[in-house]
Design an enzyme around this catalytic site. Structure first.
Site, short mmCIF file in Angstrom:
data_model
loop_
_atom_site.label_atom_id
_atom_site.label_comp_id
_atom_site.label_asym_id
_atom_site.label_seq_id
_atom_site.Cartn_x
_atom_site.Cartn_y
_atom_site.Cartn_z
N ARG A 138 0.82 -1.20 0.00
CA ARG A 138 0.00 0.00 0.00
C ARG A 138 0.87 1.26 0.00
NH1 ARG A 138 -4.48 2.07 4.37
NH2 ARG A 138 -2.58 2.62 5.47
N HIS A 152 -14.29 -8.19 -2.26
CA HIS A 152 -13.37 -9.12 -1.59
C HIS A 152 -14.11 -10.14 -0.71
CE1 HIS A 152 -10.02 -6.99 -3.24
NE2 HIS A 152 -10.26 -5.89 -2.56
N ASP A 205 -9.17 -5.36 -10.10
CA ASP A 205 -8.75 -4.60 -8.92
C ASP A 205 -7.40 -3.90 -9.10
OD1 ASP A 205 -8.45 -3.60 -6.39
OD2 ASP A 205 -8.46 -5.51 -5.35
ZN LIG Z 1 -10.07 -2.20 -4.32
#
Ligand SMILES: [Zn+2]
Length: 444
Positions: free
Chosen positions: A81, A266, A317
């Protein structure tokens, strides 16, 4: 309205594969589908096996710039991230337009006719609104138009960095301050034919219960799709339980989100009660297996969710790969690895997740080759090395388990051909377009 006849020697209809199929298109919609007929005079021929257009129900276009380089960091989701935030910090509306145009063109080549763009990169790098506060989202809509595909812009409310943390650093770009400011910015969007406006709650860690309720209320009132990241990470569940006493799904249900046209993205780590709640509301669940693998998230219980009543769809995604056949087969194959058993999903159900299921999650009347649907269809080469040996009796299984994005030869969106014999008619050299914009974003 103009009428165009298309003809396929094989096509995947709602009740299975059929031979010699004529598809009559009036304007942007399918008017009629007839199987076992001769080609109408002047019909445009589609090669191979024709499928409904594929729906990529979960995308963050800018993550495409992390492919390859995103592997340098090892570690877990949270380390990746940080790298993703670095790229997010380098985008402005012009750069984002160029990058997304190339990414959506890559999707078009893979047979995607509609993308669900989960969009939270709203403001400038300091968190200040652009002169047009929707400039970044408009850049995405323009990019989809340039690439010839339709887009559901899932405008995400993202208000805090965690349950007890404000937004900081790059995250300042994501925030509107509060749900009212989010709604008034969204209200300034202008309608466009190829755009469906939807809402998103980024996640339970980024949006408090009151704001969640406001966003869910907005979605219900506007009959708009509502998406949220749900239980992607065990840590998200643990933090949510510790801070609120509820699971993310229970919190979203309490805020009215599951009661809207909801898609949970998800759902890798749900409880049994979460599965039952998503099923009883007939929510969509968007699995993103290639990203979940890439980020070491885990394997979601797709078959239990489907059995409970949830409708599955798939998304690429983070765009570790853009190949919806790979996403669809991974829904089954990953469950095989996790359980030591085969046969969790019928091949037709996996194909449905990549077509009608995704279109439904994105709010488009498409995904089936039948009258009334938007005229989105895709031809798959059944003579390629991967598809050779194809028999129409096993059409769904052979396609789901063996086809790749590279087997898509022709793509029609709203009755207009945008990919012809593997060539993007609007963008041209998609590889070059990607290389150019990715180096701009990763080096500049
Ligand atoms: Zn996402």
């Amino acid at each position: 309205m103009p009428v165009t006849e298309w003809f396929a020697s094989m096509a995947m209809l709602p009740d299975g594969a059929a031979r010699n199929v004529a598809i009559t298109v009036e304007g942007t919609r399918i008017r009629d589908v007839a199987a076992g007929v001769a080609a109408p005079p002047g019909a445009r021929r589609l090669p191979g096996l024709v499928l409904p257009g594929l729906a990529n129900a979960h995308s963050h276009a800018f993550h495409r710039a992390l492919r390859g380089g995103g592997e340098r960091h090892g570690g877990d989701f949270w380390g990746w991230r940080e790298h993703m935030y670095d790229v997010a910090g380098r985008l402005d509306p012009d750069r984002y337009h160029r990058l997304a145009r190339a990414v959506y063109a890559e999707m078009a080549l893979a047979g995607v006719t509609a993308v669900g763009e989960f969009h939270y990169l709203h403001h400038d790098a300091g968190g200040r609104a652009y002169a047009d506060p929707n400039a970044m989202g408009e850049a995405l809509c323009a990019a989809a138009a340039d690439a010839g595909i339709r887009i559901t812009l899932l405008d995400a409310c993202y208000l805090r960095g965690g349950f007890d943390r404000p937004l900081e650093g790059v995250q300042l770009r994501f925030g509107d301050g509060d749900a009212e400011a989010w709604a008034s910015r969204v209200a300034r969007r202008r309608p466009q034919d190829h755009v469906r406006l939807g809402a998103a709650i980024h996640s339970v860690r980024a949006v408090g219960a009151d704001a969640m309720e406001a966003v869910a209320g907005w979605a219900s009132e506007h009959d708009a799709p509502l998406h949220a990241h749900v239980s992607e990470q065990p840590r998200e569940n643990e933090d949510c339980l510790a801070r609120t006493g509820a699971t993310p799904t229970a919190l979203l249900e309490g805020a009215g989100a599951l009661q809207a046209a909801f898609t949970a993205v998800h759902v890798t780590h749900p409880t049994d009660a979460d599965v039952a709640a998503l099923g009883s509301h007939r929510a969509h669940v968007c699995l993103c297996p290639t990203t979940e693998r890439s980020l070491a998230d885990g394997i979601g219980p797709g078959s239990r969710l489907a059995a409970a009543g949830a409708r599955l769809c798939v998304g690429s995604d983070s765009h570790a790969v853009v190949d919806l056949f790979e996403e669809a087969r991974a829904v089954e194959l990953d469950e095989r690895l996790a359980t030591g058993r085969r046969g969790h999903h019928e091949p037709a159900a996996l194909l449905d997740a990549a077509t009608a299921g995704g279109m439904s999650a994105l709010g488009w009347p498409a995904g089936r080759l039948e009258a009334g649907n938007l005229a989105d269809f895709v031809a798959v080469d059944v003579t390629s090395p991967r598809m050779a040996g194809f028999r129409v009796e096993d059409a769904a299984a052979h396609t789901v388990y063996a086809a790749g994005a590279c087997d898509v030869t022709d793509v029609v969106v709203s009755g207009r051909k945008i990919v012809d014999n593997r060539r993007h008619l609007l963008v041209g050299d998609v590889g070059a377009a990607l290389s150019e914009t990715i180096s701009e974003v990763t080096e500049g």
